[in-house]
Scaffold this motif. Structure first.
Motif, PDB file in Angstrom:
ATOM      1  N   LYS A 192       0.804  -1.248   0.207  1.00 34.86           N
ATOM      2  CA  LYS A 192      -0.187   0.388  -0.279  1.00 34.86           C
ATOM      3  C   LYS A 192       0.550   1.161   0.212  1.00 34.86           C
ATOM      4  O   LYS A 192       1.819   1.493   0.535  1.00 34.86           O
ATOM      5  CB  LYS A 192      -1.180  -0.036   1.095  1.00 34.86           C
ATOM      6  CG  LYS A 192      -2.134   1.113   0.792  1.00 34.86           C
ATOM      7  CD  LYS A 192      -2.597   1.236   2.448  1.00 34.86           C
ATOM      8  CE  LYS A 192      -3.553   1.699   2.159  1.00 34.86           C
ATOM      9  NZ  LYS A 192      -4.625   2.087   3.511  1.00 34.86           N
ATOM     10  N   LEU A 193       0.527   2.350  -0.395  1.00 37.81           N
ATOM     11  CA  LEU A 193       1.424   3.776  -1.016  1.00 37.81           C
ATOM     12  C   LEU A 193       0.991   3.782   0.500  1.00 37.81           C
ATOM     13  O   LEU A 193       0.220   4.015   0.372  1.00 37.81           O
ATOM     14  CB  LEU A 193       0.753   4.514  -2.026  1.00 37.81           C
ATOM     15  CG  LEU A 193       0.647   3.375  -3.180  1.00 37.81           C
ATOM     16  CD1 LEU A 193      -0.070   5.219  -4.684  1.00 37.81           C
ATOM     17  CD2 LEU A 193       2.169   3.982  -4.180  1.00 37.81           C
ATOM     18  N   VAL A 233      -4.911   8.525  -4.086  1.00 34.56           N
ATOM     19  CA  VAL A 233      -6.992   8.527  -3.957  1.00 34.56           C
ATOM     20  C   VAL A 233      -5.864   7.475  -4.941  1.00 34.56           C
ATOM     21  O   VAL A 233      -4.757   6.718  -5.625  1.00 34.56           O
ATOM     22  CB  VAL A 233      -7.321   9.584  -4.629  1.00 34.56           C
ATOM     23  CG1 VAL A 233      -7.605  10.959  -4.308  1.00 34.56           C
ATOM     24  CG2 VAL A 233      -5.977   9.617  -6.044  1.00 34.56           C
ATOM     25  N   ALA A 234      -7.190   6.293  -4.398  1.00 33.13           N
ATOM     26  CA  ALA A 234      -7.817   5.170  -4.617  1.00 33.13           C
ATOM     27  C   ALA A 234      -7.635   4.454  -6.575  1.00 33.13           C
ATOM     28  O   ALA A 234      -7.147   3.976  -6.662  1.00 33.13           O
ATOM     29  CB  ALA A 234      -8.620   4.700  -4.732  1.00 33.13           C
ATOM     30  N   GLU A 235      -8.963   6.347  -7.112  1.00 33.35           N
ATOM     31  CA  GLU A 235      -8.317   5.810  -8.709  1.00 33.35           C
ATOM     32  C   GLU A 235      -8.233   7.469  -8.729  1.00 33.35           C
ATOM     33  O   GLU A 235      -8.941   8.576  -8.494  1.00 33.35           O
ATOM     34  CB  GLU A 235     -10.014   5.334  -8.620  1.00 33.35           C
ATOM     35  CG  GLU A 235     -10.640   5.394 -10.208  1.00 33.35           C
ATOM     36  CD  GLU A 235     -10.954   4.608 -10.755  1.00 33.35           C
ATOM     37  OE1 GLU A 235     -11.238   3.214 -10.174  1.00 33.35           O
ATOM     38  OE2 GLU A 235     -12.072   5.063 -11.595  1.00 33.35           O
ATOM     39  N   SER A 236      -8.039   7.862 -10.075  1.00 36.13           N
ATOM     40  CA  SER A 236      -7.756   9.082 -10.210  1.00 36.13           C
ATOM     41  C   SER A 236      -8.365   9.131 -12.428  1.00 36.13           C
ATOM     42  O   SER A 236      -7.543   7.978 -12.081  1.00 36.13           O
ATOM     43  CB  SER A 236      -6.889  10.121 -10.569  1.00 36.13           C
ATOM     44  OG  SER A 236      -6.095  10.887 -11.092  1.00 36.13           O
ATOM     45  N   GLU A 255      -3.557   4.870  -7.112  1.00 38.91           N
ATOM     46  CA  GLU A 255      -3.636   3.219  -7.557  1.00 38.91           C
ATOM     47  C   GLU A 255      -3.532   2.974  -8.811  1.00 38.91           C
ATOM     48  O   GLU A 255      -2.821   1.507  -9.261  1.00 38.91           O
ATOM     49  CB  GLU A 255      -3.888   2.361  -5.987  1.00 38.91           C
ATOM     50  CG  GLU A 255      -4.030   2.442  -4.776  1.00 38.91           C
ATOM     51  CD  GLU A 255      -2.381   1.751  -4.504  1.00 38.91           C
ATOM     52  OE1 GLU A 255      -2.221   1.141  -5.705  1.00 38.91           O
ATOM     53  OE2 GLU A 255      -2.142   2.038  -3.052  1.00 38.91           O
ATOM     54  N   GLN A 256      -4.949   3.686  -9.130  1.00 36.42           N
ATOM     55  CA  GLN A 256      -5.045   3.311 -10.644  1.00 36.42           C
ATOM     56  C   GLN A 256      -5.738   4.257 -11.839  1.00 36.42           C
ATOM     57  O   GLN A 256      -6.194   5.430 -11.038  1.00 36.42           O
ATOM     58  CB  GLN A 256      -6.302   2.220 -10.980  1.00 36.42           C
ATOM     59  CG  GLN A 256      -6.597   1.387 -12.085  1.00 36.42           C
ATOM     60  CD  GLN A 256      -8.381   1.144 -11.701  1.00 36.42           C
ATOM     61  OE1 GLN A 256      -8.384   0.690 -10.724  1.00 36.42           O
ATOM     62  NE2 GLN A 256      -8.541   0.286 -12.515  1.00 36.42           N
ATOM     63  N   ILE A 267       2.614   2.398 -10.553  1.00 33.43           N
ATOM     64  CA  ILE A 267       2.933   3.984  -9.437  1.00 33.43           C
ATOM     65  C   ILE A 267       2.436   4.684 -10.609  1.00 33.43           C
ATOM     66  O   ILE A 267       3.352   5.035 -11.661  1.00 33.43           O
ATOM     67  CB  ILE A 267       5.087   3.764  -9.271  1.00 33.43           C
ATOM     68  CG1 ILE A 267       4.973   2.320  -8.285  1.00 33.43           C
ATOM     69  CG2 ILE A 267       5.439   5.170  -8.763  1.00 33.43           C
ATOM     70  CD1 ILE A 267       6.784   2.516  -7.816  1.00 33.43           C
ATOM     71  N   TYR A 268       1.796   5.612 -10.154  1.00 27.62           N
ATOM     72  CA  TYR A 268       1.263   6.881 -11.184  1.00 27.62           C
ATOM     73  C   TYR A 268       1.576   7.555 -10.055  1.00 27.62           C
ATOM     74  O   TYR A 268       0.277   8.199  -9.499  1.00 27.62           O
ATOM     75  CB  TYR A 268      -0.224   6.266 -11.761  1.00 27.62           C
ATOM     76  CG  TYR A 268      -0.334   5.127 -12.059  1.00 27.62           C
ATOM     77  CD1 TYR A 268      -0.122   4.772 -13.215  1.00 27.62           C
ATOM     78  CD2 TYR A 268      -0.687   4.257 -11.819  1.00 27.62           C
ATOM     79  CE1 TYR A 268       0.370   3.480 -13.794  1.00 27.62           C
ATOM     80  CE2 TYR A 268      -0.549   2.836 -12.127  1.00 27.62           C
ATOM     81  CZ  TYR A 268      -0.126   2.746 -13.403  1.00 27.62           C
ATOM     82  OH  TYR A 268       0.008   1.321 -13.991  1.00 27.62           O
ATOM     83  N   MET A 269       1.887   9.071 -10.500  1.00 32.09           N
ATOM     84  CA  MET A 269       2.141  10.703  -9.641  1.00 32.09           C
ATOM     85  C   MET A 269       2.724  11.535 -11.164  1.00 32.09           C
ATOM     86  O   MET A 269       3.599  11.162 -12.119  1.00 32.09           O
ATOM     87  CB  MET A 269       3.444   9.671  -8.971  1.00 32.09           C
ATOM     88  CG  MET A 269       4.284   9.219  -9.859  1.00 32.09           C
ATOM     89  SD  MET A 269       6.012   8.914  -8.385  1.00 32.09           S
ATOM     90  CE  MET A 269       6.957   8.402  -9.503  1.00 32.09           C
ATOM     91  N   SER A 270       2.409  12.571 -10.125  1.00 26.20           N
ATOM     92  CA  SER A 270       2.534  13.760 -10.846  1.00 26.20           C
ATOM     93  C   SER A 270       2.797  14.471  -9.531  1.00 26.20           C
ATOM     94  O   SER A 270       2.330  14.251  -8.885  1.00 26.20           O
ATOM     95  CB  SER A 270       1.340  14.409 -11.685  1.00 26.20           C
ATOM     96  OG  SER A 270       0.991  13.489 -12.369  1.00 26.20           O
TER      97      SER A 270
END
Length: 251
Positions: A4-5, A23-26, A46-47, A67-70
Motif C-alpha cells: 500500500k502506498l 487517492v485510490a482512483e484518478s 493506485e489506478q 506507480i502513477y504520480m505527478s
C-alpha cells in the motif's frame, strides 16, 4: 497487492515537498495536479482511468502493481532558465532504481525508461504558462513496478521493474528515493551527465519522422538542452527537439 502506498516515508525523505496526496482512483494525476495547483505537492493514485502521455497518446495503466504520480512545481525563475525537467526526472528515476535494487535501467531518448528491451516507465513534463499568476510545471511519471501481464498489443515491448520475482523494495520507498534524487540532481546540476551516460540511443542507428518525412541516421550526441544530434546517411546533421519528432525504431 499488499504493498500500500504510504505518504509518511515519502515526506520524511523529501522535506522539501509540501504534501503528498494519495487517492485510490484518478482519471489522471496530471489533471489532479493542474486542478489543485499546490506548489511542491506530489499526487499519487493506485489506478488511472484516463491516462495520457506525450502528444496526448493513451498508455496502459494496470489496476494494481503500478506507480502513477505527478509532481506540481511553481518555479520562481523564468521559463528560459528552467532545467530540462524531462531529463532531470529520467535521471532521477534511473538513479533511484540503481540505488535501491540490482537492476540497471537505461533511457531511450527522450522520456522512456527501459530494462533490457522492455519499456518499464515513461515521463511527461508539462508547463502551464500563466499571465495572471505563477507558471506551473507538472511532471508525470508512470512506472510498471510489479505487473506480470500486459495487453497482447504491447506485451512484446512492455515490461516491469519486478515482473516474475517478488519486489525487493516497496513502491513507497522507490517513490521517496526518486524525488530525493530529483532534488539532489537538480541542486548539484549533475543530471545531464547522468542522463547522457545512461542513454542507450547514442551510437545507434535511428529512424524518425519529421514534418511528414522519414529519416534515418546515427544518433551522435545530445546538446546541453537535451536535443538529439543525428547524422543522416548523406552526412547532414539534424538536431531533434523532443517536441518535434518521435523515434520509430533503433538498431
Amino acid at each position: 497487492m499488499s504493498d500500500k502506498l504510504e505518504k509518511i516515508g515519502i515526506l520524511l525523505k523529501n522535506k522539501w515537498l509540501s504534501d503528498v496526496k494519495i487517492v485510490a482512483e484518478s482519471q489522471s494525476t496530471q489533471k489532479d495536479a493542474k486542478l489543485d495547483a499546490q506548489a511542491n505537492c506530489l499526487y499519487l493514485t493506485e489506478q488511472q482511468t484516463a491516462t495520457y502521455g506525450r502528444f496526448g497518446r493513451h498508455y496502459f495503466s494496470a489496476k494494481e502493481g503500478g506507480i502513477y504520480m505527478s509532481l506540481s512545481l511553481f518555479p520562481e525563475s523564468a521559463p528560459e532558465n528552467w532545467p530540462d525537467y524531462t531529463l532531470l526526472t529520467g535521471a532521477a528515476v534511473v538513479s533511484a532504481i540503481e540505488r535501491l535494487t540490482d537492476k540497471s535501467p537505461q533511457i531511450k531518448w527522450v522520456n522512456d525508461i527501459y530494462l533490457g528491451q522492455y519499456k518499464i516507465a515513461g515521463i511527461l513534463a508539462e508547463a502551464v504558462i500563466n499571465t495572471e499568476r505563477a507558471n506551473q510545471v507538472v511532471i508525470g511519471v508512470g512506472i510498471n513496478f510489479n505487473i506480470s501481464e500486459f495487453p497482447e498489443e504491447i506485451a512484446h515491448r512492455a515490461g516491469s521493474l519486478f515482473q516474475e520475482e517478488t519486489p525487493t523494495v516497496s513502491r513507497s520507498a522507490l517513490i521517496a528515493e526518486i524525488w530525493s534524487e530529483f532534488h539532489r540532481l537538480y541542486k548539484t546540476r549533475t543530471f545531464f551527465d547522468f542522463y547522457k551516460a545512461h542513454s542507450f540511443i547514442l551510437g545507434k542507428e535511428v529512424e524518425f519522422i519529421q514534418n511528414g518525412t522519414t529519416y534515418s541516421g546515427q544518433a551522435l550526441d545530445l546538446t546541453p538542452r537535451g536535443e538529439l544530434i543525428v547524422q543522416l546517411e548523406n552526412g547532414e546533421k539534424k538536431i531533434l527537439s523532443s517536441g518535434e519528432i518521435s523515434l520509430k525504431k533503433w538498431t
